[in-house]
Motif scaffolding. Structure first.
Motif, PDB file in Angstrom:
ATOM      1  N   SER A 184      27.423  69.993  30.346  1.00  0.00           N
ATOM      2  CA  SER A 184      27.433  69.357  31.668  1.00  0.00           C
ATOM      3  C   SER A 184      26.829  67.962  31.516  1.00  0.00           C
ATOM      4  CB  SER A 184      26.602  70.181  32.653  1.00  0.00           C
ATOM      5  OG  SER A 184      25.246  70.200  32.237  1.00  0.00           O
ATOM      6  N   ALA A 185      26.800  67.220  32.609  1.00  0.00           N
ATOM      7  CA  ALA A 185      26.215  65.880  32.550  1.00  0.00           C
ATOM      8  C   ALA A 185      24.726  65.950  32.215  1.00  0.00           C
ATOM      9  CB  ALA A 185      26.424  65.158  33.876  1.00  0.00           C
ATOM     10  N   ARG A 186      24.097  67.023  32.605  1.00  0.00           N
ATOM     11  CA  ARG A 186      22.658  67.178  32.333  1.00  0.00           C
ATOM     12  C   ARG A 186      22.401  67.672  30.910  1.00  0.00           C
ATOM     13  NH1 ARG A 186      18.747  69.046  36.681  1.00  0.00           N
ATOM     14  NH2 ARG A 186      16.867  68.317  35.695  1.00  0.00           N
ATOM     15  N   SER A 187      23.286  68.504  30.404  1.00  0.00           N
ATOM     16  CA  SER A 187      23.148  69.056  29.062  1.00  0.00           C
ATOM     17  C   SER A 187      24.493  68.919  28.343  1.00  0.00           C
ATOM     18  CB  SER A 187      22.721  70.517  29.156  1.00  0.00           C
ATOM     19  OG  SER A 187      22.660  71.090  27.879  1.00  0.00           O
TER      20      SER A 187
END
Length: 148
Positions: free
Chosen positions: A33-36
């Motif tokens: 994801s954009a976070r991970s």
């Protein structure tokens, strides 16, 4: 509609092809994801951006008049290919500095207006900057010279 700029159209088509290739090659990697971010995240979204850029360039070809595609530039094609091949072949045995030297000198032969003093300054700056950045800054395990 008529293609008015062949160079813009074919450049756009090439970018679209590279974008599709990037997405296809990264499709086996997990996205995350954009976070991970996973290993497939960056090449997939970069491929999408390249496709959008290619579509914009190809679309521009219908409104802007171009000069047309000229003859192939064989000299740059051959010298740049030789420069990349020399770097790839020399980096293990001859070391980072000599491989960069071969890359820079062979690349300069792709143009017709290279001056020796400018080439010497370019070699000094690029090799120094590359060694500082890649060997000392990023601590990549490159041998600098064949004897090191």
């Amino acid at each position: 509609m008529k293609i008015r700029s062949q160079e813009d159209f074919w450049t756009g088509a090439m970018f679209i092809g590279f974008g599709v290739l990037a997405i296809a090659l990264s499709s086996d990697y997990p996205m995350g994801s954009a976070r991970s971010m996973g290993p497939g995240y960056f090449p997939t979204y970069l491929g999408i951006l390249i496709i959008v850029l290619g579509a914009a360039l190809a679309g521009r070809a219908f409104w802007v008049d171009g000069e047309g595609i000229g003859a192939w530039g064989w000299r740059p094609l051959l010298w740049l290919s030789a420069a990349f091949a020399a770097f790839g072949l020399l980096i293990e045995g001859a070391g980072f500095v000599l491989a960069l030297l071969a890359l820079i000198v062979a690349s300069s032969l792709a143009g017709r207006d290279t001056r020796p003093l400018e080439l010497l300054i370019l070699v000094a700056l690029l090799i120094t900057g590359s060694v500082v950045l890649f060997v000392y800054g990023l601590e990549l395990p490159y041998r600098l010279f064949p004897w090191s």
